[in-house]
Write an enzyme that holds these catalytic residues in place. Structure first.
Site, PDB file in Angstrom:
ATOM      1  N   CYS A   1     -36.610 -26.649 -67.161  1.00 14.23           N
ATOM      2  CA  CYS A   1     -37.724 -25.441 -67.084  1.00 14.23           C
ATOM      3  C   CYS A   1     -36.987 -24.548 -68.318  1.00 14.23           C
ATOM      4  O   CYS A   1     -37.044 -23.263 -68.064  1.00 14.23           O
ATOM      5  CB  CYS A   1     -37.529 -24.830 -65.713  1.00 14.23           C
ATOM      6  SG  CYS A   1     -38.206 -25.780 -64.629  1.00 14.23           S
TER       7      CYS A   1
ATOM      8  N   ASP B   1     -31.594 -12.505 -63.597  1.00 15.30           N
ATOM      9  CA  ASP B   1     -31.854 -13.717 -62.829  1.00 15.30           C
ATOM     10  C   ASP B   1     -30.576 -14.353 -62.163  1.00 15.30           C
ATOM     11  O   ASP B   1     -29.764 -14.929 -63.197  1.00 15.30           O
ATOM     12  CB  ASP B   1     -32.766 -14.731 -63.767  1.00 15.30           C
ATOM     13  CG  ASP B   1     -32.938 -16.264 -63.074  1.00 15.30           C
ATOM     14  OD1 ASP B   1     -33.662 -16.866 -63.838  1.00 15.30           O
ATOM     15  OD2 ASP B   1     -32.497 -16.505 -62.258  1.00 15.30           O
TER      16      ASP B   1
ATOM     17  N   LYS C   1     -30.104 -23.082 -53.558  1.00 17.55           N
ATOM     18  CA  LYS C   1     -28.976 -23.324 -54.347  1.00 17.55           C
ATOM     19  C   LYS C   1     -27.657 -22.834 -54.113  1.00 17.55           C
ATOM     20  O   LYS C   1     -26.734 -23.078 -54.782  1.00 17.55           O
ATOM     21  CB  LYS C   1     -29.294 -22.484 -55.650  1.00 17.55           C
ATOM     22  CG  LYS C   1     -30.704 -23.264 -56.442  1.00 17.55           C
ATOM     23  CD  LYS C   1     -30.733 -22.556 -57.606  1.00 17.55           C
ATOM     24  CE  LYS C   1     -32.108 -22.654 -58.559  1.00 17.55           C
ATOM     25  NZ  LYS C   1     -32.384 -24.349 -58.851  1.00 17.55           N
TER      26      LYS C   1
ATOM     27  N   GLN D   1     -28.404 -18.768 -60.669  1.00 13.06           N
ATOM     28  CA  GLN D   1     -27.113 -19.715 -60.933  1.00 13.06           C
ATOM     29  C   GLN D   1     -25.802 -19.142 -60.975  1.00 13.06           C
ATOM     30  O   GLN D   1     -24.706 -19.668 -61.215  1.00 13.06           O
ATOM     31  CB  GLN D   1     -27.310 -20.325 -62.286  1.00 13.06           C
ATOM     32  CG  GLN D   1     -28.455 -21.546 -62.449  1.00 13.06           C
ATOM     33  CD  GLN D   1     -28.331 -22.641 -61.639  1.00 13.06           C
ATOM     34  OE1 GLN D   1     -27.419 -23.086 -61.013  1.00 13.06           O
ATOM     35  NE2 GLN D   1     -29.425 -23.445 -61.604  1.00 13.06           N
TER      36      GLN D   1
ATOM     37  N   HIS E   1     -34.969 -19.216 -68.004  1.00 14.74           N
ATOM     38  CA  HIS E   1     -35.724 -20.276 -67.216  1.00 14.74           C
ATOM     39  C   HIS E   1     -37.394 -19.942 -67.121  1.00 14.74           C
ATOM     40  O   HIS E   1     -37.781 -18.851 -67.396  1.00 14.74           O
ATOM     41  CB  HIS E   1     -35.286 -20.195 -65.540  1.00 14.74           C
ATOM     42  CG  HIS E   1     -35.730 -21.186 -64.925  1.00 14.74           C
ATOM     43  ND1 HIS E   1     -36.870 -21.074 -64.365  1.00 14.74           N
ATOM     44  CD2 HIS E   1     -35.057 -22.480 -64.535  1.00 14.74           C
ATOM     45  CE1 HIS E   1     -37.203 -22.210 -63.653  1.00 14.74           C
ATOM     46  NE2 HIS E   1     -36.105 -22.925 -63.439  1.00 14.74           N
TER      47      HIS E   1
HETATM   48  C1  7TS Z   1     -31.870 -19.774 -63.911  1.00 12.55           C
HETATM   49  C2  7TS Z   1     -32.664 -20.197 -63.015  1.00 12.55           C
HETATM   50  N1  7TS Z   1     -33.721 -19.355 -62.613  1.00 12.55           N
HETATM   51  C3  7TS Z   1     -34.812 -19.447 -61.749  1.00 12.55           C
HETATM   52  C4  7TS Z   1     -34.833 -20.764 -60.929  1.00 12.55           C
HETATM   53  C5  7TS Z   1     -36.140 -21.000 -60.124  1.00 12.55           C
HETATM   54  O1  7TS Z   1     -35.435 -21.301 -58.755  1.00 12.55           O
HETATM   55  P1  7TS Z   1     -36.424 -21.723 -57.750  1.00 12.55           P
HETATM   56  O2  7TS Z   1     -37.584 -20.607 -57.854  1.00 12.55           O
HETATM   57  O3  7TS Z   1     -35.662 -21.787 -56.333  1.00 12.55           O
HETATM   58  O4  7TS Z   1     -36.994 -23.011 -58.288  1.00 12.55           O
HETATM   59  C6  7TS Z   1     -33.835 -21.737 -61.346  1.00 12.55           C
HETATM   60  C7  7TS Z   1     -34.133 -23.145 -60.712  1.00 12.55           C
HETATM   61  N2  7TS Z   1     -33.533 -24.019 -61.720  1.00 12.55           N
HETATM   62  C8  7TS Z   1     -33.710 -25.372 -61.595  1.00 12.55           C
HETATM   63  C9  7TS Z   1     -34.583 -26.054 -60.583  1.00 12.55           C
HETATM   64  O5  7TS Z   1     -34.392 -27.493 -60.718  1.00 12.55           O
HETATM   65  N3  7TS Z   1     -33.566 -27.722 -61.805  1.00 12.55           N
HETATM   66  C10 7TS Z   1     -33.174 -26.324 -62.210  1.00 12.55           C
HETATM   67  O6  7TS Z   1     -32.335 -26.415 -63.267  1.00 12.55           O
HETATM   68  C11 7TS Z   1     -32.931 -21.336 -62.310  1.00 12.55           C
HETATM   69  O7  7TS Z   1     -31.961 -22.293 -62.577  1.00 12.55           O
END
Ligand code: 7TS
Length: 409
Positions: free
Chosen positions: A367, A202, A228, A205, A125
């Site tokens: 992303c 990371d 999430k 997910q 990501h």
């Molecule tokens: C694998 C992964 N890493 C990092 C992040 C960043 O998380 P945040 O800092 O809370 O935004 C996301 C968010 N992924 C997504 C956010 O919106 N659509 C997505 O797939 C993610 O899916």
């Protein structure tokens, strides 16, 4: 834990009763953000109604109550991911992205230099990929990428080739938010540690969707987001091994994170407060602890089984179409999501038409632009599942796609 009762769970999420001109919401965008159950919303409301106060042990009752709840929330999150160091290994940030930047700046900027290598994967990501890419530019370090094969798996032979004596950090996504691939993070941790490199996982997910034990994996750092995993937006988590967080210098300065300040210099507060500058994410952190309770009540094994079963069913249904290309591993070997493209229809149009059917999916690059470039697709549509989704909702997804096909035929 008792098998998951979707009906009972759905009753905790009033938003799922929403209709658009009589068309019921089918929320399949959980990889972007999950919905928030009543107990978590209630925890936020109770905080603001009864003990809202700034923390760090003000002497009055409200601050004492807020401080204890906020500090204890760190211990609860530590327990949720198997961090025996409790609160000293748990930093609350605003999201997983900030958690990753914290390590990149507080460790990377200090420790990396020319000749050092940061090994990522092609499926990272942007929160990891762009962060380490820019830190490498600032420090003269080099970023290298473990290749992803045609099925969406990491090429582990390439991983073993790349992770070597010049590797300082391996940063890997546990479950790809685009492919659904579940990466062998324990094996990658061993490869990193054999070369005296650190590993950052990371878990954005994975932590919401399966049992995660950071000590069993032996990761040095682990990042994820509260929003999430049934928590509110505005709170992320950085897990770090205590000795590493002890050695690292903060990169955000100000109140709360200090011990002693003179005009000449300052010393830092103990862990984890050293990394929580200014007024922290108080209500959000307390609510995240409630989200941990909510998920543990269901049982993370049940959460995992349910999400994977829905992804498998979706994969099977979508595979009935010969004009749908599914990204990532086979139906029975992926996390709770399926990204796909419908020939002749751009993902954005697919998403628009699904929306007309009440079905919420994400369309775009998720992303992970470099990964989409590598796959040769400008975008994809992604259906991602959680504890309150049903097989009938997958069928609604398929009906919407049949409509999209007819409209664009
Ligand atoms: C694998 C992964 N890493 C990092 C992040 C960043 O998380 P945040 O800092 O809370 O935004 C996301 C968010 N992924 C997504 C956010 O919106 N659509 C997505 O797939 C993610 O899916």
């Amino acid at each position: 834990s008792a098998p998951l009762s979707v009906e009972d769970i759905r009753s905790d999420f009033p938003i799922l009763e929403r209709e658009f001109d009589g068309t019921p919401l089918v929320y399949l965008d959980n990889a972007a953000t999950s919905q928030t159950p009543e107990p978590v919303v209630d925890a936020i409301v109770e905080y603001y109604h009864t003990y809202n106060s700034n923390v760090h042990r003000g002497l009055h009752q409200l601050s004492q109550e807020a401080s204890i709840a906020y500090e204890d929330a760190h211990d609860r999150v530590a327990e949720f991911i198997g961090a025996s160091g409790e609160r000293e290994e748990i930093v609350f940030t605003k999201n997983a992205t900030e958690s990753m930047n914290t390590v990149a700046y507080a460790w990377g900027l200090e420790e990396l230099g020319p000749g050092d290598e940061i090994v990522l994967t092609e499926m990272e990501h942007h929160a990891a990929l762009v962060t380490w890419q820019q830190i490498a530019k600032k420090t003269g370090a080099t970023v290298r990428f473990i290749e992803v094969d045609d099925e969406g798996y990491l090429d582990m032979d390439h991983a073993r080739e790349l992770i070597g004596p010049d590797t300082a950090m391996v940063s890997v996504v546990h479950v790809s938010n685009t492919l659904g691939t579940v990466n062998p993070v324990s094996e990658l941790t061993d490869l990193a540690h054999e070369q005296d490199a650190l590993i950052f996982v990371d878990g954005a997910q994975s932590v919401p969707h399966m049992p995660v034990d950071v000590e069993a994996i032996d990761a040095d750092f682990f990042a994820f987001s509260g929003h999430k995993m049934c928590g509110p937006t505005g709170v992320g988590v950085l897990y770090g091994k205590k000795h590493l967080l002890e050695e690292m210098q903060p990169y955000l300065y100000g109140g709360m994170m200090i011990e002693k300040v003179t005009f000449e210099d300052s010393t830092w507060h103990e862990l984890p407060w050293k990394f929580e500058a200014g007024t922290p994410v108080i209500a959000q952190g307390i609510a995240l602890a409630e989200a941990c309770d909510y998920l543990d009540e269901i049982g993370m094994d049940n959460v995992k089984r349910h999400g994977e079963a829905l992804a498998e069913y979706a994969h099977e249904r979508l595979s009935e179409f010969d004009d749908i290309e599914i990204l990532g591993p086979p139906a029975d070997d992926r996390g709770a999501l399926v990204s796909f493209n419908l020939d002749t229809v751009h993902a954005h149009d697919v998403s628009e038409i699904l929306n007309a059917h009440g079905v919420a999916v994400r369309a775009g690059d998720h992303c992970t632009q470099p990964l989409h470039d590598k796959l040769g697709v400008p975008a994809s549509a992604r259906a991602s599942f959680y504890i309150y989704n049903t097989r009938e909702e997958v069928d609604k997804l398929v009906e919407g796609l049949e409509d999209a096909r007819e409209l664009f035929a």
